[in-house]
Design an enzyme around this catalytic site. Structure first.
Site, PDB file in Angstrom:
ATOM      1  NE  ARG A 280      -3.844   0.623   1.967  1.00  0.00           N
ATOM      2  CZ  ARG A 280      -5.061   0.725   2.501  1.00  0.00           C
ATOM      3  NH1 ARG A 280      -5.263   1.474   3.574  1.00  0.00           N
ATOM      4  NH2 ARG A 280      -6.084   0.084   1.979  1.00  0.00           N
TER       5      ARG A 280
ATOM      6  CG  HIS B 101      -8.421   0.062  -2.655  1.00  0.00           C
ATOM      7  ND1 HIS B 101      -7.652  -1.021  -2.296  1.00  0.00           N
ATOM      8  CD2 HIS B 101      -9.087   0.443  -1.524  1.00  0.00           C
ATOM      9  CE1 HIS B 101      -7.840  -1.295  -1.015  1.00  0.00           C
ATOM     10  NE2 HIS B 101      -8.701  -0.427  -0.529  1.00  0.00           N
TER      11      HIS B 101
ATOM     12  CD  GLN C 219     -13.029  -1.966  -0.345  1.00  0.00           C
ATOM     13  OE1 GLN C 219     -12.187  -1.837   0.523  1.00  0.00           O
ATOM     14  NE2 GLN C 219     -14.206  -2.529  -0.118  1.00  0.00           N
TER      15      GLN C 219
ATOM     16  CG  ASP D 146     -13.447   6.420  -0.768  1.00  0.00           C
ATOM     17  OD1 ASP D 146     -13.420   6.264   0.464  1.00  0.00           O
ATOM     18  OD2 ASP D 146     -12.428   6.334  -1.482  1.00  0.00           O
TER      19      ASP D 146
ATOM     20  CB  CYS E 239     -13.850   1.216   0.229  1.00  0.00           C
ATOM     21  SG  CYS E 239     -13.186   2.884   0.377  1.00  0.00           S
TER      22      CYS E 239
ATOM     23  NE  ARG F  81     -10.144  -5.305   0.847  1.00  0.00           N
ATOM     24  CZ  ARG F  81      -9.354  -4.294   1.234  1.00  0.00           C
ATOM     25  NH1 ARG F  81      -9.893  -3.209   1.730  1.00  0.00           N
ATOM     26  NH2 ARG F  81      -8.044  -4.340   1.067  1.00  0.00           N
TER      27      ARG F  81
HETATM   28  N1  NVA Z   1      -9.880   6.776  -1.221  1.00  0.00           N
HETATM   29  C1  NVA Z   1      -9.472   6.363   0.098  1.00  0.00           C
HETATM   30  C2  NVA Z   1      -9.716   4.900   0.271  1.00  0.00           C
HETATM   31  C3  NVA Z   1      -9.357   4.367   1.632  1.00  0.00           C
HETATM   32  C4  NVA Z   1      -9.554   2.888   1.743  1.00  0.00           C
HETATM   33  C5  NVA Z   1      -8.011   6.690   0.307  1.00  0.00           C
HETATM   34  O1  NVA Z   1      -7.222   6.492  -0.600  1.00  0.00           O
HETATM   35  O2  NVA Z   1      -7.664   7.176   1.391  1.00  0.00           O
HETATM   36  N1   CP Z   2     -11.144  -0.081   2.667  1.00  0.00           N
HETATM   37  C1   CP Z   2      -9.867  -0.140   3.088  1.00  0.00           C
HETATM   38  O1   CP Z   2      -8.925  -0.387   2.311  1.00  0.00           O
HETATM   39  O2   CP Z   2      -9.717   0.077   4.409  1.00  0.00           O
HETATM   40  P1   CP Z   2      -8.348   0.314   5.197  1.00  0.00           P
HETATM   41  O3   CP Z   2      -7.790   1.640   4.727  1.00  0.00           O
HETATM   42  O4   CP Z   2      -8.727   0.325   6.629  1.00  0.00           O
HETATM   43  O5   CP Z   2      -7.392  -0.787   4.860  1.00  0.00           O
END
Ligand code: NVA
Ligand code: CP
Length: 305
Positions: A108, A135, A138, A223, A263, A291
């Site tokens: 990540r 992502h 997800q 989101d 998500c 997930r």
């Molecule tokens: N769009 C959000 C998703 C978090 C799971 C981010 O990138 O922070």
């Molecule tokens: N939806 C998701 O990826 O959650 P986290 O940021 O908690 O991993």
């Protein structure tokens, strides 16, 4: 030991075919049902997943770590703070070393290119656990959740309301893979990259208002308005996005049995109303749980290549 063929990576949904996606989703549903019966096949015995987190996480970390443990393997958590990555070690060097010691890697990070560069130098499969652009894990969970509730997504209408962010862009790729129509409503200046929208113009439509996007939708998705890395824009974005909240009033424009997904983490009172999170059609908790199952199926698929 150096593997004889190049590893199979999962960096975006474009890395799998429609048939492969269907296989992963069906297997995820099967693994979920087995787990409910107290059975978790130890298919990952002696396997180690390296997890690199350059951004925060709750669901992604817990699902990958639990998934490995339940299937007989182990996961190693590495953050920028406590690894040499945070002190400037080149990603290519980290990739060569880490992938010589583990069987799979999940990353990540910020720039999508970082995951790509890691994969280019990795001996083992690499999974994108979220970048600024995509992502895909997800979306595996989202697709599984929809399929469980409503069957195939083919021909369905999905509305994306809010920021044209990493999740929105992954939904664009999902529209092509799952053959659904995607209607996107974002404030001016926050729409997803035009090349991505244009490449999928047959299935993806930008709408002028959230109401237009949601009209007749089978699934409504949103989101956070400020993704990780955009914390300083939070206040400014709250003003710009204020007309883009998904709430019961907006859901009234969708089909009467339309589902709502997010998500998570969710910011109640911002992109989603508090009341909607508790509605019967808000299947966010199932989505989060999936997930675990979807990623077990994904890892099994990648290990078996
Ligand atoms: N769009 C959000 C998703 C978090 C799971 C981010 O990138 O922070
Ligand atoms: N939806 C998701 O990826 O959650 P986290 O940021 O908690 O991993």
């Amino acid at each position: 030991m150096v593997p004889s063929k190049a590893p199979r990576h999962f960096l975006t949904l474009n890395d799998i075919s429609r048939d492969e996606l269907n296989h992963i989703i069906q297997r995820a549903i099967e693994l979920k049902s087995l787990q409910r019966k107290g059975q978790s096949p130890e298919l990952f015995k002696n396997k180690v997943l390296g997890m690199i987190f350059e951004k925060s996480s709750t669901r992604t970390r817990v699902s990958f770590e639990s998934g490995m443990a339940q299937m007989g393997g182990q996961a190693i958590f590495l953050s920028t703070k406590d690894s040499q990555l945070g002190r400037g070690e080149p990603i290519e060097d980290a990739a060569r070393c880490i992938s010589s010691m583990v069987d799979m890697v999940m990353i990540r990070t910020f720039a999508h290119n970082t995951v790509q560069r890691f994969a280019d130098y990795s001996r083992v499969p690499v999974i994108n656990g979220l970048t600024d652009d995509f992502h895909p894990c997800q979306l595996l969970a989202d697709i599984q959740t929809f399929v469980e509730q409503r069957g195939s997504m083919s021909g369905k209408v999905v509305a994306w309301v809010g920021d044209g962010n990493n999740m929105c862009k992954t939904y664009i790729q999902a529209a092509a893979l799952c053959d659904f129509e995607l209607r996107i409503a974002c404030p001016k200046g926050f729409t997803p990259r035009s090349d991505l929208v244009e490449a999928h113009a047959d299935r993806v439509k930008l709408c002028a208002t959230p109401q237009e996007a949601v009209a007749g939708a089978d699934l409504v998705v949103t989101d956070t308005w400020a993704s990780m890395g955009q914390e300083e824009q939070k206040k400014e974005r709250e003003l710009i996005f204020s007309g883009y909240q998904v709430n019961r009033e907006l859901m009234n424009h969708a089909n009467s049995d339309a589902l709502f997904m997010h998500c998570l983490p969710a910011y109640r009172g911002k992109e989603v109303s508090a009341e909607l999170m508790d509605d019967v059609y808000a299947i966010v908790w199932e989505e989060a749980e999936n997930r675990l199952h979807a990623q077990k199926a994904l890892m099994e698929f990648l290990f078996n290549q």
